[in-house]
Design a protein around this motif. Sequence first.
Motif, PDB file in Angstrom:
ATOM      1  N   ASP A 105      11.974  11.945   8.511  1.00  0.00           N
ATOM      2  CA  ASP A 105      12.129  12.747   7.296  1.00  0.00           C
ATOM      3  C   ASP A 105      12.368  11.844   6.093  1.00  0.00           C
ATOM      4  OD1 ASP A 105      11.836  15.005   8.806  1.00  0.00           O
ATOM      5  OD2 ASP A 105      13.992  15.400   8.985  1.00  0.00           O
ATOM      6  N   GLU A 106      11.782  12.228   4.983  1.00  0.00           N
ATOM      7  CA  GLU A 106      11.962  11.462   3.759  1.00  0.00           C
ATOM      8  C   GLU A 106      13.338  11.689   3.144  1.00  0.00           C
ATOM      9  OE1 GLU A 106       9.908   9.207   2.384  1.00  0.00           O
ATOM     10  OE2 GLU A 106       8.648   9.444   4.176  1.00  0.00           O
ATOM     11  N   ARG A 107      13.869  12.907   3.345  1.00  0.00           N
ATOM     12  CA  ARG A 107      15.166  13.256   2.753  1.00  0.00           C
ATOM     13  C   ARG A 107      16.100  13.815   3.822  1.00  0.00           C
ATOM     14  NH1 ARG A 107      15.578  13.850  -2.731  1.00  0.00           N
ATOM     15  NH2 ARG A 107      13.723  13.333  -3.940  1.00  0.00           N
ATOM     16  N   ALA A 108      17.387  13.730   3.574  1.00  0.00           N
ATOM     17  CA  ALA A 108      18.368  14.245   4.531  1.00  0.00           C
ATOM     18  C   ALA A 108      19.652  14.618   3.804  1.00  0.00           C
ATOM     19  CB  ALA A 108      18.672  13.209   5.610  1.00  0.00           C
ATOM     20  N   ILE A 109      20.422  15.511   4.444  1.00  0.00           N
ATOM     21  CA  ILE A 109      21.730  15.891   3.914  1.00  0.00           C
ATOM     22  C   ILE A 109      22.722  14.790   4.263  1.00  0.00           C
ATOM     23  CG2 ILE A 109      23.630  17.555   4.075  1.00  0.00           C
ATOM     24  CD1 ILE A 109      21.531  19.688   4.752  1.00  0.00           C
ATOM     25  N   VAL A 110      23.363  14.233   3.243  1.00  0.00           N
ATOM     26  CA  VAL A 110      24.306  13.135   3.481  1.00  0.00           C
ATOM     27  C   VAL A 110      25.754  13.551   3.219  1.00  0.00           C
ATOM     28  CG1 VAL A 110      22.594  11.373   2.985  1.00  0.00           C
ATOM     29  CG2 VAL A 110      23.987  12.296   1.108  1.00  0.00           C
ATOM     30  N   GLY A 111      25.944  14.797   2.799  1.00  0.00           N
ATOM     31  CA  GLY A 111      27.296  15.277   2.535  1.00  0.00           C
ATOM     32  C   GLY A 111      27.271  16.620   1.834  1.00  0.00           C
ATOM     33  N   TYR A 112      28.439  17.082   1.428  1.00  0.00           N
ATOM     34  CA  TYR A 112      28.547  18.365   0.739  1.00  0.00           C
ATOM     35  C   TYR A 112      29.461  18.231  -0.470  1.00  0.00           C
ATOM     36  CZ  TYR A 112      26.364  20.652   4.757  1.00  0.00           C
ATOM     37  OH  TYR A 112      25.481  21.038   5.722  1.00  0.00           O
ATOM     38  N   ARG A 113      29.168  19.000  -1.490  1.00  0.00           N
ATOM     39  CA  ARG A 113      30.087  19.112  -2.617  1.00  0.00           C
ATOM     40  C   ARG A 113      30.403  20.588  -2.790  1.00  0.00           C
ATOM     41  NH1 ARG A 113      25.419  17.117  -6.544  1.00  0.00           N
ATOM     42  NH2 ARG A 113      24.143  19.000  -6.632  1.00  0.00           N
ATOM     43  N   TYR A 114      31.536  20.860  -3.389  1.00  0.00           N
ATOM     44  CA  TYR A 114      31.994  22.233  -3.529  1.00  0.00           C
ATOM     45  C   TYR A 114      31.851  22.684  -4.973  1.00  0.00           C
ATOM     46  CZ  TYR A 114      33.542  21.873   1.243  1.00  0.00           C
ATOM     47  OH  TYR A 114      33.547  21.724   2.610  1.00  0.00           O
ATOM     48  N   LEU A 115      30.964  23.666  -5.160  1.00  0.00           N
ATOM     49  CA  LEU A 115      30.654  24.162  -6.499  1.00  0.00           C
ATOM     50  C   LEU A 115      31.336  25.503  -6.759  1.00  0.00           C
ATOM     51  CD1 LEU A 115      26.841  23.363  -6.750  1.00  0.00           C
ATOM     52  CD2 LEU A 115      28.776  22.000  -7.559  1.00  0.00           C
ATOM     53  N   PRO A 116      31.671  25.786  -8.016  1.00  0.00           N
ATOM     54  CA  PRO A 116      32.359  27.042  -8.338  1.00  0.00           C
ATOM     55  C   PRO A 116      31.397  28.206  -8.553  1.00  0.00           C
ATOM     56  CG  PRO A 116      32.182  25.693 -10.303  1.00  0.00           C
ATOM     57  CD  PRO A 116      31.579  24.884  -9.186  1.00  0.00           C
ATOM     58  N   VAL A 117      31.740  29.363  -7.990  1.00  0.00           N
ATOM     59  CA  VAL A 117      31.040  30.619  -8.271  1.00  0.00           C
ATOM     60  C   VAL A 117      32.101  31.663  -8.588  1.00  0.00           C
ATOM     61  CG1 VAL A 117      29.007  30.133  -6.851  1.00  0.00           C
ATOM     62  CG2 VAL A 117      31.005  31.234  -5.813  1.00  0.00           C
ATOM     63  N   PHE A 118      31.664  32.784  -9.154  1.00  0.00           N
ATOM     64  CA  PHE A 118      32.597  33.841  -9.549  1.00  0.00           C
ATOM     65  C   PHE A 118      32.059  35.193  -9.091  1.00  0.00           C
ATOM     66  CE2 PHE A 118      33.001  30.316 -12.445  1.00  0.00           C
ATOM     67  CZ  PHE A 118      34.365  30.173 -12.602  1.00  0.00           C
ATOM     68  N   ASP A 119      32.983  36.066  -8.713  1.00  0.00           N
ATOM     69  CA  ASP A 119      32.597  37.410  -8.287  1.00  0.00           C
ATOM     70  C   ASP A 119      32.319  38.269  -9.515  1.00  0.00           C
ATOM     71  OD1 ASP A 119      32.263  39.530  -6.293  1.00  0.00           O
ATOM     72  OD2 ASP A 119      34.067  40.384  -7.205  1.00  0.00           O
ATOM     73  N   VAL A 120      31.514  39.310  -9.341  1.00  0.00           N
ATOM     74  CA  VAL A 120      31.175  40.212 -10.446  1.00  0.00           C
ATOM     75  C   VAL A 120      32.428  40.811 -11.086  1.00  0.00           C
ATOM     76  CG1 VAL A 120      30.862  42.199  -8.890  1.00  0.00           C
ATOM     77  CG2 VAL A 120      29.739  42.184 -11.138  1.00  0.00           C
ATOM     78  N   SER A 121      33.479  41.016 -10.270  1.00  0.00           N
ATOM     79  CA  SER A 121      34.727  41.587 -10.802  1.00  0.00           C
ATOM     80  C   SER A 121      35.418  40.647 -11.774  1.00  0.00           C
ATOM     81  CB  SER A 121      35.685  41.929  -9.655  1.00  0.00           C
ATOM     82  OG  SER A 121      36.064  40.755  -8.951  1.00  0.00           O
ATOM     83  N   GLN A 122      35.023  39.366 -11.764  1.00  0.00           N
ATOM     84  CA  GLN A 122      35.612  38.369 -12.668  1.00  0.00           C
ATOM     85  C   GLN A 122      34.775  38.191 -13.934  1.00  0.00           C
ATOM     86  OE1 GLN A 122      35.522  35.364  -9.407  1.00  0.00           O
ATOM     87  NE2 GLN A 122      37.685  35.030  -9.902  1.00  0.00           N
ATOM     88  N   THR A 123      33.795  39.070 -14.112  1.00  0.00           N
ATOM     89  CA  THR A 123      32.896  38.958 -15.259  1.00  0.00           C
ATOM     90  C   THR A 123      32.863  40.253 -16.048  1.00  0.00           C
ATOM     91  OG1 THR A 123      30.919  39.741 -14.087  1.00  0.00           O
ATOM     92  CG2 THR A 123      31.444  37.393 -13.921  1.00  0.00           C
ATOM     93  N   SER A 124      32.308  40.180 -17.228  1.00  0.00           N
ATOM     94  CA  SER A 124      32.106  41.375 -18.056  1.00  0.00           C
ATOM     95  C   SER A 124      30.762  41.263 -18.758  1.00  0.00           C
ATOM     96  CB  SER A 124      33.234  41.513 -19.089  1.00  0.00           C
ATOM     97  OG  SER A 124      33.262  40.390 -19.952  1.00  0.00           O
ATOM     98  N   GLY A 125      30.194  42.405 -19.115  1.00  0.00           N
ATOM     99  CA  GLY A 125      28.900  42.395 -19.783  1.00  0.00           C
ATOM    100  C   GLY A 125      28.042  43.551 -19.336  1.00  0.00           C
ATOM    101  N   GLU A 126      26.742  43.323 -19.235  1.00  0.00           N
ATOM    102  CA  GLU A 126      25.826  44.391 -18.861  1.00  0.00           C
ATOM    103  C   GLU A 126      26.062  44.821 -17.408  1.00  0.00           C
ATOM    104  OE1 GLU A 126      21.753  43.657 -19.703  1.00  0.00           O
ATOM    105  OE2 GLU A 126      22.098  43.290 -21.852  1.00  0.00           O
ATOM    106  N   PRO A 127      25.867  46.122 -17.106  1.00  0.00           N
ATOM    107  CA  PRO A 127      26.092  46.619 -15.742  1.00  0.00           C
ATOM    108  C   PRO A 127      25.196  45.937 -14.717  1.00  0.00           C
ATOM    109  CG  PRO A 127      25.864  48.435 -17.299  1.00  0.00           C
ATOM    110  CD  PRO A 127      25.458  47.183 -18.028  1.00  0.00           C
ATOM    111  N   VAL A 128      25.725  45.783 -13.513  1.00  0.00           N
ATOM    112  CA  VAL A 128      24.962  45.222 -12.394  1.00  0.00           C
ATOM    113  C   VAL A 128      24.929  46.276 -11.291  1.00  0.00           C
ATOM    114  CG1 VAL A 128      24.816  43.403 -10.649  1.00  0.00           C
ATOM    115  CG2 VAL A 128      25.663  42.867 -12.945  1.00  0.00           C
ATOM    116  N   LEU A 129      23.744  46.686 -10.891  1.00  0.00           N
ATOM    117  CA  LEU A 129      23.635  47.675  -9.825  1.00  0.00           C
ATOM    118  C   LEU A 129      24.116  47.084  -8.509  1.00  0.00           C
ATOM    119  CD1 LEU A 129      20.172  49.391 -10.442  1.00  0.00           C
ATOM    120  CD2 LEU A 129      22.419  50.440 -10.629  1.00  0.00           C
ATOM    121  N   SER A 130      24.821  47.880  -7.738  1.00  0.00           N
ATOM    122  CA  SER A 130      25.287  47.448  -6.420  1.00  0.00           C
ATOM    123  C   SER A 130      25.098  48.591  -5.441  1.00  0.00           C
ATOM    124  CB  SER A 130      26.767  47.053  -6.477  1.00  0.00           C
ATOM    125  OG  SER A 130      27.570  48.203  -6.624  1.00  0.00           O
ATOM    126  N   ALA A 131      25.345  48.304  -4.168  1.00  0.00           N
ATOM    127  CA  ALA A 131      25.201  49.342  -3.145  1.00  0.00           C
ATOM    128  C   ALA A 131      26.108  50.529  -3.433  1.00  0.00           C
ATOM    129  CB  ALA A 131      25.524  48.759  -1.766  1.00  0.00           C
TER     130      ALA A 131
END
Length: 298
Positions: A105-131
């Motif tokens: 393989d030309e490329r491979a996973i050599v590790g992991y980094r931890y990135l931030p995400v946020f839940d919809v409840s932590q945001t405000s703005g236009e409505p988001v349809l959900s189940a």
Amino acid sequence: MPNKADVKAWKAQLVAQAEQQIIKLTDSDRFKQYLNTLTKFHRYSVRNIALIYAQNPQATQVAGFKQWQTTFKRTVKKGAKAIRIATPIIKKLTPAEKKRFDTTDERAIVGYRYLPVFDVSQTSGEPVLSAKDFVKENLANHQNVTSLYNAFKDYLNQQTDLKVSEAPLETLNGAKGYFRPSTNEIVIGGDEPDNALKLKTLYHEYAHSQLHGLKSAFKDRPRAYQETQAEAVAYVAMQNIGVDTSNYSLGYVATWAKDKTVIHSALSEIQQVSNKVIELSDDLTKQLGLQKAQKQTA
């Protein structure tokens, strides 16, 4: 008294009506918008789903800071605590590394980094349809559903090899109940205030036990099939006793059965279990002296 042919026709009609109403919902523009919304969210690995749940059990839809702004036109609220997910670090391998890792393989996973995400409840703005836009949880109550729920639970515990118990809703990870094939056990949220919803959940989990238990013919069906089948059985069973759960059940089914072929196939297989549940319910309502009241509300 209706004859056997009339009863058979009634059961078939209930299932057919369920299918028609589900397809009608999935054909709606609003539901198509919901499906389009789902495609905008990244699909997360089992590992990241576990990470998200461990940090915020109530999270339903997560995205990165910029993605909320650009894709959904929403902003993360000030002071919101990020949920960290693992993202692989991929690098191009040198010839020496290829030899060391024994790969071409030309490329491979050599590790992991931890990135931030946020839940919809932590945001405000236009409505988001959900189940939840298609699943209304408050069912019309019925004066006899508590008696029938208890009688059905007792019957399953005493007359079958199933074990039915109750647990606090807070321990069920957002579910109303579950069926565990390995132990042939059904657990229902005992503190659910809506008695009609408790009965419907018991029908749903019973359907899983009959259709998707360890020895069941359909145990290997994809989850979309299983949830469609179980909720369709619950809908038919509740309709039979005169409690309309269409807002909840059909919306729930539609969120799983996004493909019409799934709806057709799944519902065609639940006829037998639906018939069994209807017969059990009718017998129990007779024993409880509720038959006359049930038929009046149908």
